[in-house]
Scaffold this active site. Sequence first.
Site, PDB file in Angstrom:
ATOM      1  CE1 TYR A 158       0.619   7.814   2.361  1.00  0.00           C
ATOM      2  CE2 TYR A 158       0.925   5.654   1.641  1.00  0.00           C
ATOM      3  CZ  TYR A 158       0.169   6.593   2.126  1.00  0.00           C
ATOM      4  OH  TYR A 158      -1.100   6.357   2.644  1.00  0.00           O
ATOM      5  CG  ASP A 173      -1.663   1.199   1.127  1.00  0.00           C
ATOM      6  OD1 ASP A 173      -2.857   0.975   0.638  1.00  0.00           O
ATOM      7  OD2 ASP A 173      -1.481   2.271   1.769  1.00  0.00           O
ATOM      8  CE  LYS A 181      -3.983   4.593   0.148  1.00  0.00           C
ATOM      9  NZ  LYS A 181      -2.532   4.410   0.641  1.00  0.00           N
ATOM     10  CG  HIS A 238      -4.554   9.836  -0.264  1.00  0.00           C
ATOM     11  ND1 HIS A 238      -3.285   9.865  -0.507  1.00  0.00           N
ATOM     12  CD2 HIS A 238      -4.900   9.659   0.910  1.00  0.00           C
ATOM     13  CE1 HIS A 238      -2.873   9.136   0.632  1.00  0.00           C
ATOM     14  NE2 HIS A 238      -3.755   9.244   1.659  1.00  0.00           N
TER      15      HIS A 238
HETATM   16  N1  LIG Z   1      -5.784   6.110   3.059  1.00  0.00           N
HETATM   17  C1  LIG Z   1      -5.265   7.176   3.936  1.00  0.00           C
HETATM   18  O1  LIG Z   1      -5.657   8.389   4.234  1.00  0.00           O
HETATM   19  C2  LIG Z   1      -4.274   6.426   4.876  1.00  0.00           C
HETATM   20  C3  LIG Z   1      -3.720   7.231   5.983  1.00  0.00           C
HETATM   21  C4  LIG Z   1      -3.162   6.599   6.812  1.00  0.00           C
HETATM   22  C5  LIG Z   1      -2.306   5.587   6.464  1.00  0.00           C
HETATM   23  N2  LIG Z   1      -2.479   4.837   5.400  1.00  0.00           N
HETATM   24  C6  LIG Z   1      -1.767   3.494   4.862  1.00  0.00           C
HETATM   25  O2  LIG Z   1      -2.072   2.633   6.199  1.00  0.00           O
HETATM   26  C7  LIG Z   1      -0.789   2.100   6.372  1.00  0.00           C
HETATM   27  C8  LIG Z   1      -0.668   2.100   7.942  1.00  0.00           C
HETATM   28  O3  LIG Z   1      -1.009   3.158   8.995  1.00  0.00           O
HETATM   29  P1  LIG Z   1       0.131   3.947   9.639  1.00  0.00           P
HETATM   30  O4  LIG Z   1       1.400   3.727   8.895  1.00  0.00           O
HETATM   31  O5  LIG Z   1      -0.418   5.326   9.813  1.00  0.00           O
HETATM   32  O6  LIG Z   1       0.104   3.520  11.073  1.00  0.00           O
HETATM   33  P2  LIG Z   1      -0.071   1.843  11.733  1.00  0.00           P
HETATM   34  O7  LIG Z   1       0.036   0.613  10.799  1.00  0.00           O
HETATM   35  O8  LIG Z   1      -1.288   1.814  12.578  1.00  0.00           O
HETATM   36  O9  LIG Z   1       1.034   2.116  12.583  1.00  0.00           O
HETATM   37  C9  LIG Z   1       2.482   1.857  12.149  1.00  0.00           C
HETATM   38  C10 LIG Z   1       3.128   2.178  13.391  1.00  0.00           C
HETATM   39  O10 LIG Z   1       3.343   0.815  14.447  1.00  0.00           O
HETATM   40  C11 LIG Z   1       4.711   0.478  14.450  1.00  0.00           C
HETATM   41  N3  LIG Z   1       4.554  -1.009  14.490  1.00  0.00           N
HETATM   42  C12 LIG Z   1       4.170  -2.010  13.471  1.00  0.00           C
HETATM   43  N4  LIG Z   1       4.189  -3.112  13.774  1.00  0.00           N
HETATM   44  C13 LIG Z   1       4.520  -3.201  14.815  1.00  0.00           C
HETATM   45  C14 LIG Z   1       4.701  -4.160  15.941  1.00  0.00           C
HETATM   46  N5  LIG Z   1       4.336  -5.383  15.580  1.00  0.00           N
HETATM   47  N6  LIG Z   1       5.054  -3.951  17.232  1.00  0.00           N
HETATM   48  C15 LIG Z   1       5.221  -2.615  17.457  1.00  0.00           C
HETATM   49  N7  LIG Z   1       5.110  -1.664  16.539  1.00  0.00           N
HETATM   50  C16 LIG Z   1       4.758  -1.935  15.437  1.00  0.00           C
HETATM   51  C17 LIG Z   1       5.203   1.019  13.252  1.00  0.00           C
HETATM   52  O11 LIG Z   1       6.751   1.094  13.617  1.00  0.00           O
HETATM   53  P3  LIG Z   1       8.053   0.281  13.019  1.00  0.00           P
HETATM   54  O12 LIG Z   1       7.910   0.631  11.386  1.00  0.00           O
HETATM   55  O13 LIG Z   1       9.257   0.883  13.393  1.00  0.00           O
HETATM   56  O14 LIG Z   1       7.757  -1.034  12.924  1.00  0.00           O
HETATM   57  C18 LIG Z   1       4.863   2.282  13.247  1.00  0.00           C
HETATM   58  O15 LIG Z   1       5.399   3.124  13.934  1.00  0.00           O
HETATM   59  C19 LIG Z   1       0.067   3.173   6.227  1.00  0.00           C
HETATM   60  O16 LIG Z   1       1.408   3.079   6.202  1.00  0.00           O
HETATM   61  C20 LIG Z   1      -0.176   3.641   4.918  1.00  0.00           C
HETATM   62  O17 LIG Z   1      -0.175   2.743   3.811  1.00  0.00           O
HETATM   63  C21 LIG Z   1      -3.614   5.408   4.536  1.00  0.00           C
END
Ligand SMILES: NC(=O)c1ccc[n+]([C@@H]2O[C@H](COP(=O)([O-])OP(=O)(O)OC[C@H]3O[C@@H](n4cnc5c(N)ncnc54)[C@H](OP(=O)(O)O)[C@@H]3O)[C@@H](O)[C@H]2O)c1
Length: 316
Positions: free
Chosen positions: A51, A46, A80, A113
């Site tokens: 990004y 994704d 997106k 997006h």
């Molecule tokens: N459509 C949209 O508007 C939108 C908005 C936000 C996000 N997204 C997508 O959704 C994805 C996920 O959302 P997000 O990146 O905001 O947050 P998330 O996946 O909820 O959280 C990511 C965070 O959690 C940590 N993490 C991951 N696995 C872990 C584990 N097993 N144990 C402890 N910590 C862990 C990561 O650190 P490390 O990397 O250091 O492990 C990072 O700091 C994004 O990367 C993006 O692709 C889309």
Amino acid sequence: MEKNTYITLSNGQKIPSLALGTWQATGEKLRNALRAAIKCGYRHIDTAYMYQNETEIGQTLRELINEGAVKREDLFITTKLWSTFNQPGKVEDGFMLSLKALQLDYIDLYLMHTPTAVKYIDDKTLMPPAEDGGPGFALEDVHYIDTWKAMEPLVEKGLAKSIGVSNVNLQQLGEILRIAKVPCVNNQIENHPFLDQTGLIKFSKENNVSISAFGPLGSPERPWAPENDKNLRNDPVVKKIADSRKCTPVQILIAYNLSQGLVCAPKSTCVERIEENFKSLDVKLTTDEINQLEGLACNFRGFSWDFMIKHKHYPF
Ligand SMILES: NC(=O)c1ccc[n+]([C@@H]2O[C@H](COP(=O)([O-])OP(=O)(O)OC[C@H]3O[C@@H](n4cnc5c(N)ncnc54)[C@H](OP(=O)(O)O)[C@@H]3O)[C@@H](O)[C@H]2O)c1
């Protein structure tokens, strides 16, 4: 042994349920993460033009394809359209920038997006400051219906296999579904136990729109997180369910989405965590456990998109 699972979209295309999220992942960390993820079994990545990491993703995936580690047809790439390209005349330009950076000849799933258009300055200005000097972005008066109509030819031309939306509310999704000539197959939303999205999920499912969950761990790294940010991983209910299943709280949070038939995109650039997260595919939560987690809802939204709050199509 955990194995990828797939959801069939309304157009028959199959989407891997677990994706590697890549927001804020760049450079060597991102390259290593992609290599580890493909090795581990992830097939869904994704990303987004926003990004600014599509070039690195494209290069790394091309290397992996050339090395024989994975076949293009087995990969599922979601990216997106950034909001500065929401003007109908800009949609294909925005798409082509992503396609080129990703070194692909088609995108598996292309999402709008946000439904809120931002002023286009040039390809690299993604967050133009508000013209009145106030907080937020410079906004553009474009209707998301017009953006959607400009996305449909991408499928008709074979450039995208599927199209969908992100960050829309129920009424906006309903309007898009009423006029769509090309099916809207996916709605990417913030989803975790602290945010009640049951109404939007039910409506999407009833209308054959699959759901992808972003921020499934509460997006703890988001730059605007307050110091006393709510922590899903430390929640006693999440921990209790994790202990009873001898797995980690993060695996429960990912399984919360997967067990409800949703796509889930946790982000990590840490190899051990990428592997830990993939093992969530083995965790099948019961209805009772899902109900307990749903009971934690407290209207916590990590992505309220305040930078666009003045837009007349602001969704929340
Ligand atoms: N459509 C949209 O508007 C939108 C908005 C936000 C996000 N997204 C997508 O959704 C994805 C996920 O959302 P997000 O990146 O905001 O947050 P998330 O996946 O909820 O959280 C990511 C965070 O959690 C940590 N993490 C991951 N696995 C872990 C584990 N097993 N144990 C402890 N910590 C862990 C990561 O650190 P490390 O990397 O250091 O492990 C990072 O700091 C994004 O990367 C993006 O692709 C889309």
